[in-house]
Motif scaffolding. Structure first.
Motif, PDB file in Angstrom:
ATOM      1  N   UNK A 147     -75.863  -9.263 -39.522  1.00  0.00           N
ATOM      2  CA  UNK A 147     -76.508  -8.878 -40.776  1.00  0.00           C
ATOM      3  C   UNK A 147     -77.816  -8.143 -40.514  1.00  0.00           C
ATOM      4  N   UNK A 148     -78.536  -8.584 -39.499  1.00  0.00           N
ATOM      5  CA  UNK A 148     -79.798  -7.929 -39.153  1.00  0.00           C
ATOM      6  C   UNK A 148     -79.555  -6.489 -38.703  1.00  0.00           C
ATOM      7  N   UNK A 149     -78.502  -6.282 -37.925  1.00  0.00           N
ATOM      8  CA  UNK A 149     -78.177  -4.927 -37.476  1.00  0.00           C
ATOM      9  C   UNK A 149     -77.715  -4.047 -38.643  1.00  0.00           C
ATOM     10  N   UNK A 150     -77.073  -4.670 -39.636  1.00  0.00           N
ATOM     11  CA  UNK A 150     -76.533  -3.910 -40.771  1.00  0.00           C
ATOM     12  C   UNK A 150     -77.554  -3.716 -41.887  1.00  0.00           C
ATOM     13  N   UNK A 151     -78.779  -4.238 -41.711  1.00  0.00           N
ATOM     14  CA  UNK A 151     -79.783  -4.208 -42.782  1.00  0.00           C
ATOM     15  C   UNK A 151     -80.075  -2.789 -43.256  1.00  0.00           C
ATOM     16  N   UNK A 152     -80.251  -1.875 -42.320  1.00  0.00           N
ATOM     17  CA  UNK A 152     -80.562  -0.490 -42.695  1.00  0.00           C
ATOM     18  C   UNK A 152     -79.410   0.131 -43.479  1.00  0.00           C
ATOM     19  N   UNK A 153     -78.191  -0.171 -43.058  1.00  0.00           N
ATOM     20  CA  UNK A 153     -77.020   0.365 -43.753  1.00  0.00           C
ATOM     21  C   UNK A 153     -76.906  -0.211 -45.162  1.00  0.00           C
ATOM     22  N   UNK A 154     -77.244  -1.490 -45.312  1.00  0.00           N
ATOM     23  CA  UNK A 154     -77.215  -2.113 -46.642  1.00  0.00           C
ATOM     24  C   UNK A 154     -78.245  -1.459 -47.557  1.00  0.00           C
ATOM     25  N   UNK A 155     -79.433  -1.204 -47.018  1.00  0.00           N
ATOM     26  CA  UNK A 155     -80.520  -0.633 -47.821  1.00  0.00           C
ATOM     27  C   UNK A 155     -80.244   0.797 -48.270  1.00  0.00           C
ATOM     28  N   UNK A 156     -79.340   1.486 -47.580  1.00  0.00           N
ATOM     29  CA  UNK A 156     -79.061   2.885 -47.938  1.00  0.00           C
ATOM     30  C   UNK A 156     -77.808   3.036 -48.797  1.00  0.00           C
ATOM     31  N   UNK A 157     -77.227   1.924 -49.231  1.00  0.00           N
ATOM     32  CA  UNK A 157     -76.044   2.002 -50.105  1.00  0.00           C
ATOM     33  C   UNK A 157     -76.438   2.621 -51.442  1.00  0.00           C
ATOM     34  N   UNK A 158     -75.712   3.648 -51.846  1.00  0.00           N
ATOM     35  CA  UNK A 158     -76.010   4.338 -53.108  1.00  0.00           C
ATOM     36  C   UNK A 158     -74.840   4.359 -54.072  1.00  0.00           C
ATOM     37  N   UNK A 159     -73.650   4.031 -53.590  1.00  0.00           N
ATOM     38  CA  UNK A 159     -72.496   4.048 -54.488  1.00  0.00           C
ATOM     39  C   UNK A 159     -71.477   3.000 -54.043  1.00  0.00           C
ATOM     40  N   UNK A 160     -70.473   2.827 -54.878  1.00  0.00           N
ATOM     41  CA  UNK A 160     -69.468   1.792 -54.641  1.00  0.00           C
ATOM     42  C   UNK A 160     -68.700   2.032 -53.344  1.00  0.00           C
ATOM     43  N   UNK A 161     -68.415   3.298 -53.033  1.00  0.00           N
ATOM     44  CA  UNK A 161     -67.642   3.610 -51.832  1.00  0.00           C
ATOM     45  C   UNK A 161     -68.388   3.203 -50.570  1.00  0.00           C
ATOM     46  N   UNK A 162     -69.706   3.430 -50.558  1.00  0.00           N
ATOM     47  CA  UNK A 162     -70.499   3.035 -49.396  1.00  0.00           C
ATOM     48  C   UNK A 162     -70.504   1.515 -49.235  1.00  0.00           C
ATOM     49  N   UNK A 163     -70.563   0.818 -50.357  1.00  0.00           N
ATOM     50  CA  UNK A 163     -70.503  -0.649 -50.300  1.00  0.00           C
ATOM     51  C   UNK A 163     -69.153  -1.103 -49.750  1.00  0.00           C
ATOM     52  N   UNK A 164     -68.091  -0.470 -50.213  1.00  0.00           N
ATOM     53  CA  UNK A 164     -66.745  -0.813 -49.749  1.00  0.00           C
ATOM     54  C   UNK A 164     -66.591  -0.537 -48.259  1.00  0.00           C
ATOM     55  N   UNK A 165     -67.165   0.577 -47.798  1.00  0.00           N
ATOM     56  CA  UNK A 165     -67.105   0.912 -46.369  1.00  0.00           C
ATOM     57  C   UNK A 165     -67.793  -0.155 -45.521  1.00  0.00           C
ATOM     58  N   UNK A 166     -68.925  -0.649 -46.020  1.00  0.00           N
ATOM     59  CA  UNK A 166     -69.658  -1.684 -45.277  1.00  0.00           C
ATOM     60  C   UNK A 166     -68.853  -2.980 -45.210  1.00  0.00           C
ATOM     61  N   UNK A 167     -68.230  -3.356 -46.313  1.00  0.00           N
ATOM     62  CA  UNK A 167     -67.421  -4.575 -46.327  1.00  0.00           C
ATOM     63  C   UNK A 167     -66.232  -4.451 -45.368  1.00  0.00           C
ATOM     64  N   UNK A 168     -65.633  -3.266 -45.339  1.00  0.00           N
ATOM     65  CA  UNK A 168     -64.517  -3.033 -44.404  1.00  0.00           C
ATOM     66  C   UNK A 168     -65.002  -3.083 -42.955  1.00  0.00           C
ATOM     67  N   UNK A 169     -66.203  -2.567 -42.739  1.00  0.00           N
ATOM     68  CA  UNK A 169     -66.783  -2.599 -41.394  1.00  0.00           C
ATOM     69  C   UNK A 169     -67.019  -4.039 -40.949  1.00  0.00           C
ATOM     70  N   UNK A 170     -67.449  -4.882 -41.877  1.00  0.00           N
ATOM     71  CA  UNK A 170     -67.659  -6.296 -41.560  1.00  0.00           C
ATOM     72  C   UNK A 170     -66.337  -6.951 -41.169  1.00  0.00           C
ATOM     73  N   UNK A 171     -65.286  -6.612 -41.907  1.00  0.00           N
ATOM     74  CA  UNK A 171     -63.964  -7.171 -41.591  1.00  0.00           C
ATOM     75  C   UNK A 171     -63.510  -6.775 -40.191  1.00  0.00           C
ATOM     76  N   UNK A 172     -63.735  -5.502 -39.848  1.00  0.00           N
ATOM     77  CA  UNK A 172     -63.216  -4.998 -38.571  1.00  0.00           C
ATOM     78  C   UNK A 172     -64.119  -5.331 -37.388  1.00  0.00           C
TER      79      UNK A 172
END
Length: 357
Positions: A147-172
């Motif tokens: 989560x600490x490594x993904x913090x910057x990516x979380x902070x730059x989420x601007x739309x639903x697709x980016x959020x979905x991409x992050x969740x998929x990245x967590x799964x993989x």
């Protein structure tokens, strides 16, 4: 006081703050806008092109208040849109973090039931829960690092697709990797594949000792040493495990246990020397500091020195008993509690200390 704003602030708050300067200490004041606007917009808006230039100028001056209000309305609409966008982004950030947390909790629960719990089914329920909690804490640490490594990516989420991409990245990158790593793992597998820090290995080892699982504890402390435990604890605990296990078999344990205890001695000596160096630095700083600085730091410095002295007392006691255990001579420098005490050592004692280190 008269305040002139030559620009339109980005929001009402800044505007009110600026004009609020006119009434300091209860005194009355005045304020006004002098703005540069695109006249052509308002000439067309109010159909002024039918007039001469002089007439247009006069009418624009008469419409000044209305024009300023129009500019403010436009400004407020833009600010509202910006805040709405910001709110939406924050909502997406919160949603992403919440969904990640939900995914992790579900994953943790699944891993506990399918991997951790079956390893300790033969243990009493209370003991079983201790082991599960210990491994779950390590899993939580893995989650926190991800989560600490993904913090910057979380902070730059601007739309639903980016959020979905992050969740998929967590799964993989997190769930699938750990699923593969932990699949069909034995206790030894967890120690070699899942645990990768000496603190984690020693923590599991302590749980094993508390439940009298000496063989399992021995494996943990061996891993703690392998992963670089510099505290000396793993060596001491490993010696205890060796002695306890070998007593049951009647094997010669003297050489093995002495080797581990001597390793612990070396580790504690290094820690002691580091503490002594820190204590010496603290003394030198206090001697070279000015009166003002000394007054500011004296209480903190004393607290720091007290902490080091307390640690040195404990380490001195540990060194004493370890040397007794391995039948080494207890030297005077084992009980140095203050940097200046070293000056009282004989040259021969100091040479002995250096050889040990």
């Amino acid at each position: 006081m008269h305040v002139i704003l030559s620009y339109l602030p980005e929001n009402v708050r800044v505007e009110e703050q600026a004009f609020g300067r006119t009434a300091r200490n209860g005194a009355q004041g005045t304020g006004q806008f002098i703005l540069l606007v695109d006249k052509s917009i308002y000439e067309e808006m109010y159909d002024l092109n039918q007039y001469t230039n002089e007439q247009k100028q006069n009418k624009l001056e008469n419409l000044a208040d209305a024009i300023i209000e129009k500019e403010k309305i436009l400004r407020d609409n833009e600010e509202a849109a910006r805040l709405s966008e910001l709110k939406q982004k924050n909502i997406l950030h919160l949603e992403a973090e919440e969904e990640l947390f939900t995914k992790f909790n579900h994953f943790k629960s699944t891993i506990s039931k399918t991997i951790f719990k079956p390893l300790f089914n033969d243990k009493p329920e209370k003991s079983q829960q201790k082991f599960i909690d210990a491994f779950e804490n390590i899993l939580k640490n893995r989650w926190a690092f991800w989560l600490d490594k993904a913090k910057e990516e979380i902070d730059t989420i601007e739309n639903f697709q980016q959020k979905l991409n992050l969740l998929n990245k967590f799964d993989s990158s997190f769930i699938e990797n750990l699923n593969q790593l932990l699949h069909n793992s034995s206790f030894k597998d967890l120690l070699s594949k899942f645990i990768n820090q000496p603190e984690e290995a020693t923590h599991i080892g302590k749980v094993c000792l508390s439940e009298n699982e000496i063989s399992m504890a021995k494996l943990c402390f061996e891993k703690g040493i392998e992963y670089g435990d510099i505290s000396g604890f793993s060596h001491i605990a490993l010696a205890y495990c060796i002695i306890t296990l070998k007593k049951k078999t009647g094997e010669d344990i003297k050489k093995q246990s002495r080797r581990e205890l001597k390793q612990a001695l070396c580790s504690l000596e290094l820690i002691k020397q580091n503490l002594m160096s820190n204590l010496k630095i603290a003394e030198l700083l206090s001697q070279s500091a000015t009166a003002d600085i000394l007054q500011k730091i004296s209480s903190k410095e004393n607290f720091y020195q007290d902490q080091i002295t307390g640690k040195l007392e404990v380490i001195g006691l540990q060194l004493h008993y370890l040397r007794q255990a391995v039948r080494d001579t207890v030297e005077s420098f084992d009980f140095i509690l203050h940097a200046k005490d070293r000056q009282n050592l004989t040259k021969e004692d100091d040479e002995k200390r250096r050889k040990i280190i």
